[in-house]
Design a protein around this motif. Structure first.
Motif, PDB file in Angstrom:
ATOM      1  N   ARG A  98    -135.523 -39.638 -14.744  1.00 49.62           N
ATOM      2  CA  ARG A  98    -134.335 -38.768 -15.101  1.00 49.62           C
ATOM      3  C   ARG A  98    -133.898 -39.985 -15.976  1.00 49.62           C
ATOM      4  NH1 ARG A  98    -131.713 -34.990 -14.265  1.00 49.62           N
ATOM      5  NH2 ARG A  98    -130.132 -35.211 -14.982  1.00 49.62           N
TER       6      ARG A  98
ATOM      7  N   ILE B 223    -125.478 -24.030 -16.467  1.00 50.67           N
ATOM      8  CA  ILE B 223    -125.346 -23.602 -14.939  1.00 50.67           C
ATOM      9  C   ILE B 223    -126.214 -23.936 -13.939  1.00 50.67           C
ATOM     10  CG2 ILE B 223    -123.670 -23.814 -13.529  1.00 50.67           C
ATOM     11  CD1 ILE B 223    -121.877 -23.845 -16.256  1.00 50.67           C
ATOM     12  N   GLY B 224    -125.993 -25.150 -12.798  1.00 50.17           N
ATOM     13  CA  GLY B 224    -126.679 -24.970 -12.256  1.00 50.17           C
ATOM     14  C   GLY B 224    -125.878 -24.661 -10.718  1.00 50.17           C
ATOM     15  N   GLY B 225    -125.773 -22.929 -11.058  1.00 45.23           N
ATOM     16  CA  GLY B 225    -125.248 -22.537  -9.941  1.00 45.23           C
ATOM     17  C   GLY B 225    -123.699 -22.555 -10.394  1.00 45.23           C
TER      18      GLY B 225
ATOM     19  N   ASP C 287    -120.726 -36.510  -6.192  1.00 46.23           N
ATOM     20  CA  ASP C 287    -121.999 -36.181  -5.584  1.00 46.23           C
ATOM     21  C   ASP C 287    -121.839 -35.400  -4.525  1.00 46.23           C
ATOM     22  OD1 ASP C 287    -120.155 -37.353  -3.436  1.00 46.23           O
ATOM     23  OD2 ASP C 287    -121.693 -38.712  -4.027  1.00 46.23           O
ATOM     24  N   ARG C 288    -122.671 -34.630  -4.267  1.00 42.34           N
ATOM     25  CA  ARG C 288    -122.873 -34.200  -3.017  1.00 42.34           C
ATOM     26  C   ARG C 288    -121.459 -33.553  -1.303  1.00 42.34           C
ATOM     27  NH1 ARG C 288    -123.298 -28.806  -3.406  1.00 42.34           N
ATOM     28  NH2 ARG C 288    -125.231 -29.249  -4.437  1.00 42.34           N
TER      29      ARG C 288
ATOM     30  N   HIS D  81    -117.269 -22.982   1.158  1.00 38.70           N
ATOM     31  CA  HIS D  81    -117.272 -24.273  -0.293  1.00 38.70           C
ATOM     32  C   HIS D  81    -118.867 -23.029  -1.351  1.00 38.70           C
ATOM     33  CE1 HIS D  81    -118.262 -26.172  -3.329  1.00 38.70           C
ATOM     34  NE2 HIS D  81    -116.965 -27.121  -3.355  1.00 38.70           N
ATOM     35  N   VAL D  82    -118.533 -22.951  -2.044  1.00 37.01           N
ATOM     36  CA  VAL D  82    -119.648 -22.468  -3.043  1.00 37.01           C
ATOM     37  C   VAL D  82    -121.848 -23.118  -2.935  1.00 37.01           C
ATOM     38  CG1 VAL D  82    -118.255 -21.690  -4.131  1.00 37.01           C
ATOM     39  CG2 VAL D  82    -119.296 -23.556  -5.183  1.00 37.01           C
ATOM     40  N   ALA D  83    -120.920 -24.636  -2.519  1.00 32.32           N
ATOM     41  CA  ALA D  83    -122.327 -25.094  -2.686  1.00 32.32           C
ATOM     42  C   ALA D  83    -123.392 -24.953  -3.918  1.00 32.32           C
ATOM     43  CB  ALA D  83    -122.857 -25.665  -1.288  1.00 32.32           C
TER      44      ALA D  83
ATOM     45  N   TYR E  57    -128.766 -29.217 -18.085  1.00 32.94           N
ATOM     46  CA  TYR E  57    -126.803 -29.306 -16.918  1.00 32.94           C
ATOM     47  C   TYR E  57    -126.723 -30.430 -17.814  1.00 32.94           C
ATOM     48  CZ  TYR E  57    -131.083 -26.246 -14.354  1.00 32.94           C
ATOM     49  OH  TYR E  57    -131.262 -24.640 -14.664  1.00 32.94           O
TER      50      TYR E  57
ATOM     51  N   PHE F  63    -132.211 -24.283 -11.327  1.00 37.32           N
ATOM     52  CA  PHE F  63    -131.247 -25.710 -10.967  1.00 37.32           C
ATOM     53  C   PHE F  63    -132.547 -26.001  -9.248  1.00 37.32           C
ATOM     54  CE2 PHE F  63    -128.762 -29.833  -9.636  1.00 37.32           C
ATOM     55  CZ  PHE F  63    -128.593 -29.957 -10.268  1.00 37.32           C
TER      56      PHE F  63
ATOM     57  N   CYS G  56    -130.144 -19.750 -11.859  1.00 42.18           N
ATOM     58  CA  CYS G  56    -129.463 -20.245 -13.216  1.00 42.18           C
ATOM     59  C   CYS G  56    -130.693 -21.836 -13.147  1.00 42.18           C
ATOM     60  CB  CYS G  56    -128.431 -21.053 -11.756  1.00 42.18           C
ATOM     61  SG  CYS G  56    -128.540 -22.475 -10.720  1.00 42.18           S
TER      62      CYS G  56
ATOM     63  N   ASP H  46    -125.766 -33.571 -16.462  1.00 40.07           N
ATOM     64  CA  ASP H  46    -125.996 -34.803 -16.089  1.00 40.07           C
ATOM     65  C   ASP H  46    -127.528 -34.931 -16.822  1.00 40.07           C
ATOM     66  OD1 ASP H  46    -126.143 -36.876 -14.732  1.00 40.07           O
ATOM     67  OD2 ASP H  46    -127.750 -36.256 -12.932  1.00 40.07           O
TER      68      ASP H  46
ATOM     69  N   ASP I  80    -128.559 -35.746  -2.190  1.00 40.36           N
ATOM     70  CA  ASP I  80    -128.702 -37.250  -2.097  1.00 40.36           C
ATOM     71  C   ASP I  80    -128.973 -37.272  -0.505  1.00 40.36           C
ATOM     72  OD1 ASP I  80    -127.025 -38.069  -4.598  1.00 40.36           O
ATOM     73  OD2 ASP I  80    -125.162 -36.829  -3.536  1.00 40.36           O
TER      74      ASP I  80
ATOM     75  N   ILE J 196    -126.206 -26.067  -6.161  1.00 36.99           N
ATOM     76  CA  ILE J 196    -127.238 -26.082  -5.801  1.00 36.99           C
ATOM     77  C   ILE J 196    -126.668 -27.925  -6.807  1.00 36.99           C
ATOM     78  CG2 ILE J 196    -129.550 -27.310  -5.640  1.00 36.99           C
ATOM     79  CD1 ILE J 196    -128.855 -25.378  -3.815  1.00 36.99           C
ATOM     80  N   GLU J 197    -125.947 -27.858  -8.029  1.00 37.74           N
ATOM     81  CA  GLU J 197    -125.777 -28.278  -9.341  1.00 37.74           C
ATOM     82  C   GLU J 197    -124.417 -28.776  -8.368  1.00 37.74           C
ATOM     83  OE1 GLU J 197    -125.413 -28.755 -13.861  1.00 37.74           O
ATOM     84  OE2 GLU J 197    -124.706 -26.666 -12.940  1.00 37.74           O
ATOM     85  N   THR J 198    -123.849 -30.485  -8.420  1.00 37.97           N
ATOM     86  CA  THR J 198    -122.793 -29.958  -8.581  1.00 37.97           C
ATOM     87  C   THR J 198    -121.833 -30.225  -9.713  1.00 37.97           C
ATOM     88  OG1 THR J 198    -123.177 -32.594  -8.918  1.00 37.97           O
ATOM     89  CG2 THR J 198    -123.025 -32.152  -6.099  1.00 37.97           C
TER      90      THR J 198
END
Lengths: 289, 162, 785
Positions: free
Chosen positions: B30, C253-255, C286-287, C196-198, C32, B103, B101, C34, B43, C200-202
């Protein structure tokens, strides 16, 4: 999450790995697939100063029957085992476990040797190895040693391996006619570590009498556990439904689970009871085929 | 800390770089190579957003050291098909609405490449287990399964017509 | 059924056209947050508290600053110099940006490390030495109101206990009276846990301040870029960040699912950091940070449902305790602190209801944001749908029949609910009957009877929900005072192609396709000729963003009306070009023609060209229109879901055999996308029903803060969903549409819970809280032996 700094060393041979390990001392760790160690390093639960990469060593990836042993090279990946024709045909218990271990991408990297050498009772392979009475072959500074699986697991993440020992091969007594094995674990979702898992390996004689039996348990004790009392009940017996029920009960009594996010101690004992019975039946079914 | 010179093939092109021991492959891809189609989602090697192909096999690049990829051939989503074309899986995900989305999509597709290589004609159950290391929070998976099924059919047709 | 007015090429409403946005995502070219890389960009990593409640005695930056590449460590004291250490929440509470003396929940931001790269920043964060004095945390919300509980928010003037607010709606006395005199009353305490919605993109941002132009540019994972710009101006206006100098860009946006509505402290710290340092600063969560620092739900609901012995529902009462963590950061409309919870009376016709709620502070992360749900509708629907099933069990009536007998009837719409909503439309009976037909309800009832006779556990669960979405009418709905309208701006270019911009922001919903389809429907310009742009506050018209299923009800309506403005202008141009009076011009999709002489016509493209080249005398040139849509009412999507499960008595294992979802979301813009949204919402429905919940220990430590233990369903846990729909258009929405993406998340959990509990009914089990795991089922079975 990022691991702390360390120095990476690649070993091209087992002897080079051992020499590196001796030179670098206690702060060096071997890495095979890395899917147990690297996550711990990213969380900074583990901060080794040196990583010795043993995954590139040639000649440690194989599956073969030789003499009266099935021999699996330590660097054989779980995916290689999953797709291996010999294992599919004669050792379906290994496929049972691999199918339930992590996920396909992790299995592409994760090795049988690493799964065992990590010394984690939550991993799936230790229970199978206990059930099948495997021998762990390691090379170290003082030569090659063969460690019976019963002497291998010493404690939480602790094994009989010296820091510079490299696990090179797993040996499993060759499947005989009349033998069969099966593994299952209950997991909260696919890819999870076991809530509880049971591996059963059984050998029947022509009359259906149990000649040998191995029962290993996953993640219900601090150290990978053999169900000795259960095995003793079955050895030399014609296995009946009543005996199977009794062994299930014994399994639930002898395992040592703790309550955690995966469930209460009582729930886990009950699960061990159920899976023990089911895997005994499944192993018997396979043995009779 | 030690630096290591590594050389690998990424999407058919040879790349050399000097990296730290601890550099994760996903960050190398990346940040050093600016191939941002490979994503980071968890992670802990649970979500599969970072899935790439290393020597043809799907792996989770967040749990793989860059230095270990020395000598490897890597395919990321950017290199799966020639510019302006779609791999059958890319086409199928579009046709079957297998992404929302986007991702998880690169990882999901690369994982599916490996899945179909080992099992060209998977059942629905085999597809679901086969992508179980890749989480999607948007699609509910129904249409991802359909996408993989469409691609399997298309790839079989292609290989038969060759 | 809906009949398409346009051809497939034009691709208006009702066509399952493929998505326009797919190509970039399929080729790894999505952008996105990042993926944003600005010259000279620095990285920020947060140091977070290991304790749930502690005094900060000292923060030692020295070791961190000694690491080459670590440029700064920013603490609450540093921010306090600029009065930036606290910020308002979206619901009139206050939240620490960084603490100066006390941390209030585990993983709270303590300070920020800025470094030249991510790796060094993490090393720096590890090296910061913080000396804490831990205190006894309040974890149980029921203990938060004890008289001896420590006061968690002494910083708030007049705050004497840990209650945040009391809210109530309805007639308490009358409801109590009806309940007291009813033939049958069922009661239950129902808990909907923290989840939590979690996505996949934070979450994350890249903040970049240019000292010369005094402009702040922030790439931000936000569902509501305009609102965020205003919030930033309100929070940091006093240091010189003026709203016209702030540009928020919400990239791909990843969700979102509600998790990207709030303003997280780290966003503010990153903005402060770039403001102070003058270089771009990136922060990517981070996650674990993501999972532990926000939540949805956490409602403890005491419910009572009263009915006649025949099963006619008479009254519903619910008293709720809501655990908001240490601050109320719910993203609710300001007059609705409990969101739309008062939709809890459900799809049934009865007169009396009362709902009340007490919100309390605890030592947990703030949140109260959504989990793919319109402002607390999930909690409300779960309460009524579980209680209706309890009633059915109590009077031994088929739960489908009980529902059919109590439904609000088709002809009763618009229907005024006992707690003050005006339901726009629905045909609940038809929807449930369709679901029953599709799944084969009667056959399953028979199979269940046979299985029960054999001692097997099989359950059938129904949920017939009514949602309330599309906030909302400005007389009632605002966030921080800003009315909840939304907007569309259309520019048709001389060649007849168009660009349209919106105040919303897609996070996977497919706006680039569906908005183009709405315009195609209205203007007859092919959807492929229309570019959709959202998320950049410098270019898009102001709007409140995408959450609570509001994009179609608000921005979608704005698009239709803006297009109609253009169509009106076009009519004048067409009349001029065709040399007839405006009254003689008629419209069919894409074309104006002369009444009675259809061969004399001008296409919309001809008209657009003329608007720039051959303008009628006196007319303003150009072919553009903007509309800010203030909806007259909310919309009320509804549905009927039926789930069939089998439970293994020995292990508690649950097998979801079938799940049928029939949704009525009014007119449908793109059936393929609607179906996809329903699939996704259903998986986010089974998730809390059977897998997800944030677990705390007694000290306030989160026990499952990674995706190893926070169990997001994979393709294996997710059943093969079966979907369908009925269509009852919204009478007040210009397109008759209602919004859909949250219905399945709302409707699935009670259907699944009802099915599992129905399966366990022969054992005497009457209720289980979600998530209903095999372990929980096993424990319940043991307790009922």
């Amino acid at each position: 999450m990022i691991p702390a700094n360390f120095n990476y060393h690649k070993a091209s041979s087992v002897s080079e790995a051992i020499a590196l390990s001796q030179e670098l001392g206690e702060e060096a760790k071997y890495m095979s697939g890395g899917h147990s160690l690297l996550p711990m390093m990213k969380l900074r639960f583990a901060t080794p100063e040196h990583i010795i990469d043993i995954s590139k060593i040639d000649g440690l990836s194989y599956i073969k029957e030789e003499g009266d042993m099935l021999k699996i090279g330590a660097l054989t990946t779980q995916t290689e085992m999953e797709h291996n024709a010999l294992l599919k045909e004669k050792y379906p218990i290994l496929g049972d476990a691999i199918w339930l271990t992590a996920d396909p991408s992790v299995r592409n990297v994760g090795t049988i040797g690493g799964n065992i050498a990590h010394g984690d009772a939550a991993n799936d392979q230790p229970a199978l190895m206990l059930a099948m009475r495997a021998t762990v072959v390691a090379e170290g500074a003082d030569g090659t040693k063969s460690i019976p699986i019963d002497d291998f697991f010493h404690g939480f993440y602790m094994t009989a391996l010296e820091p510079s020992d490299v696990l090179v091969e797993i040996q499993i007594p060759k499947a005989k006619k009349g033998s069969g094995g099966a593994y299952h674990k209950v997991e909260r979702k696919v890819g999870d570590y076991a809530t509880a898992g049971v591996a059963v390996y059984v050998e029947l004689d022509v009359d259906g009498v149990c000649q040998e039996i191995g029962i290993g348990l996953t993640n219900v004790s601090a150290v990978p556990m053999r169900l000795e009392r259960g095995e003793a009940l079955l050895r030399g017996q014609k296995i009946t439904d009543e005996l199977i029920s009794e062994v299930g009960q014994v399994a639930s009594e002898d395992c040592e689970p703790e309550s955690d996010l995966r469930g209460s101690e009582a729930y886990k004992r009950s699960i061990v009871n159920t899976i023990t019975k089911r895997m005994l039946n499944k192993a018997l079914e396979r043995a009779r085929q | 800390m030690a630096k290591h010179t590594i050389t690998m093939t990424i999407n058919g092109e040879s790349v050399s770089a000097e990296v730290d021991s601890r550099l994760l492959l996903v960050h190398f891809i990346r940040e050093n190579l600016d191939l941002t189609g490979t994503h980071i989602g968890c992670d802990t090697s649970n979500c599969g957003a970072c899935t790439i192909l290393l020597d043809g096999k799907s792996i989770k690049s967040c749990t793989y050291l860059a230095v270990r990829a020395d000598g490897a051939a890597i395919t990321t989503i950017e290199g799966l098909a020639a510019e302006g074309t779609n791999h059958p899986l890319q086409q199928a995900f579009h046709d079957q609405h297998g992404l929302h989305c986007g991702f998880c999509t690169p990882g999901m597709i690369l994982r599916s490449v490996d899945l179909l290589k080992n099992n060209p004609n998977p059942t629905e159950e085999e597809i679901r287990w086969g992508i179980s290391g890749n989480l999607c929070r948007c699609t509910g998976y129904n249409n991802i399964v359909k996408s993989v099924q469409q691609a399997a059919k298309e790839m079989q047709n292609q290989s038969e017509s060759v | 059924m809906f009949k398409c007015k346009t051809s497939a090429e034009v691709g208006g409403m009702g066509h399952s056209v493929k998505r326009k946005e797919d190509a970039r995502f399929l080729h790894g070219k999505g952008n996105y947050v990042d993926d944003v890389k600005l010259p000279g960009q620095l990285t920020m990593v947060m140091v977070r508290s290991p304790y749930a409640y502690a005094k900060i005695k000292s923060i030692n930056k020295e070791k961190a600053l000694a690491i080459p590449g670590v440029l700064a460590v920013i603490t609450g004291e540093d921010l306090a110099q600029y009065n930036l250490h606290w910020m308002p929440t979206l619901l009139s509470d206050t939240q620490m940006v960084l603490p100066t003396d006390t941390v209030m929940h585990q993983s709270q931001e303590v300070c920020a490390v800025i470094a030249t790269d991510r790796y060094i920043a993490v090393d720096g964060a590890e090296a910061v030495e913080v000396d804490y004095e831990p205190m006894q945390a309040i974890v149980d919300p029921f203990k938060a109101l004890d008289s001896d509980a420590p006061l968690l928010r002494p910083d708030k003037e007049g705050q004497e206990d840990n209650q945040i607010y009391h809210w109530e709606r309805g007639d308490r006395a009358k409801t109590d009276e009806v309940i007291a005199n009813a033939d049958v009353v069922v009661k239950e305490r129902i808990y909907l846990p923290r989840i939590h919605v979690a996505s996949i993109e934070t979450c994350g941002c890249v903040a970049s301040y240019d000292k010369d132009t005094q402009k702040l540019l922030v790439y931000l994972t936000t569902q509501a870029p305009h609102a965020i710009r205003t919030v930033v101006a309100l929070v940091a206006g006093h240091v010189g960040l003026s709203e016209e100098k702030i540009r928020i860009i919400s990239p791909d946006i990843g969700g979102g699912f509600g998790g990207k509505v709030p303003v997280y402290p780290a966003y503010v710290v990153a903005i402060a950091a770039t403001f102070l340092i003058g270089k771009p600063v990136k922060w990517i969560e981070d996650r674990s940070e993501n999972l532990v620092n926000g939540f949805a739900r956490d409602y403890h609901m005491d419910c009572e449902l009263a009915a006649t012995k025949e099963g006619k529902i008479q009254a519903f009462k619910v008293s709720t305790l809501a655990d908001h963590g240490y601050t109320d950061s719910s993203a609710n409309p300001s007059k609705y602190p409990t969101g739309m919870f008062s939709i809890c009376t459900g799809s049934y016709d009865y007169e009396h209801a009362f709902a009340e709620l007490d919100a309390v502070y605890t030592n947990k992360a703030p949140g109260g944001v959504a989990y793919r749900c319109s402002f607390r509708v999930t909690e409300a629907v779960h309460a009524i749908e579980r209680m209706v099933d309890k009633l059915a069990a109590k009077i031994e009536k088929d739960p489908a029949l009980l529902r059919l007998e109590n439904f609000i009837k088709k002809e009763q719409f618009p229907y005024d609910s006992p707690l003050g909503w005006s339901y726009d439309s629905g045909d609940y009976e038809a929807t449930l009957k369709k679901a029953m037909d599709m799944i084969g309800y009667d056959n399953y009832k028979q199979e269940q009877a046979e299985k029960r006779a054999q001692g097997k556990l099989m359950g059938i669960g129904i949920c017939t929900f009514t949602e309330v979405v599309g906030a909302g009418p400005s007389k009632d709905f605002d966030i921080l005072g800003i009315a909840m309208f939304d907007s569309a701006e259309i520019r048709v270019h001389p060649t007849g192609k168009a660009l349209a911009r919106f105040g919303t922001k897609s996070q996977g919903q497919g706006h680039e396709t569906t908005y183009a389809q709405i315009l195609a429907e209205e203007l007859g310009i092919p959807y492929t000729d229309i570019e959709i742009d959202e998320g950049d506050t410098d270019t898009a018209p102001y709007g409140l963003g995408t959450y609570a299923s509001r994009s179609t009800p608000t921005a979608g309506a704005a698009a239709a009306i803006a297009a109609r403005k253009l169509k009106d202008k076009g009519k004048k141009i067409a009349a001029y070009l065709l040399e007839v009076s405006e009254e003689d011009i008629e419209w069919e999709v894409g074309k104006y023609f002369v009444k009675g002489a259809p061969e004399k016509s001008k296409t919309i493209q001809d008209v657009a060209f003329a608007a720039y080249t051959n303008i009628p005398p006196g007319m303003e040139p150009g072919f553009e229109a903007t509309h800010y849509y203030d909806p007259p009412n909310l919309t009320f999507p509804n549905g009927a879901y039926i789930c069939v499960v089998e439970v293994e008595q020995e292990t508690g294992a649950i097998d979801v055999k079938r799940f049928v979802a029939i949704d009525d979301c009014g007119n449908i813009i793109n059936p393929m996308i609607v179906e996809g949204q329903v699939h996704g919402g259903l998986t986010q429905g089974i998730a809390p029903a059977m897998y997800e919940g944030i677990e705390y220990d007694d000290e306030g430590n989160v026990l499952n803060g990674t995706l190893m233990d926070y169990l997001v369903p994979t393709a294996v846990e997710s059943p093969h969903w079966e979907t369908g729909h009925t269509i009852t258009p919204s009478p007040h929405h210009p397109l008759g549409a209602k919004g859909v993406a949250e219905s399945p998340t709302v409707g699935a959990p009670p259907a699944i819970a009802n099915a599992i509990i129905d399966a366990l009914a022969p054992l005497g089990i009457k209720h289980l809280d979600i998530p209903i795991t095999p372990a929980k089922v096993w424990e319940a079975i043991q307790a009922h032996k």
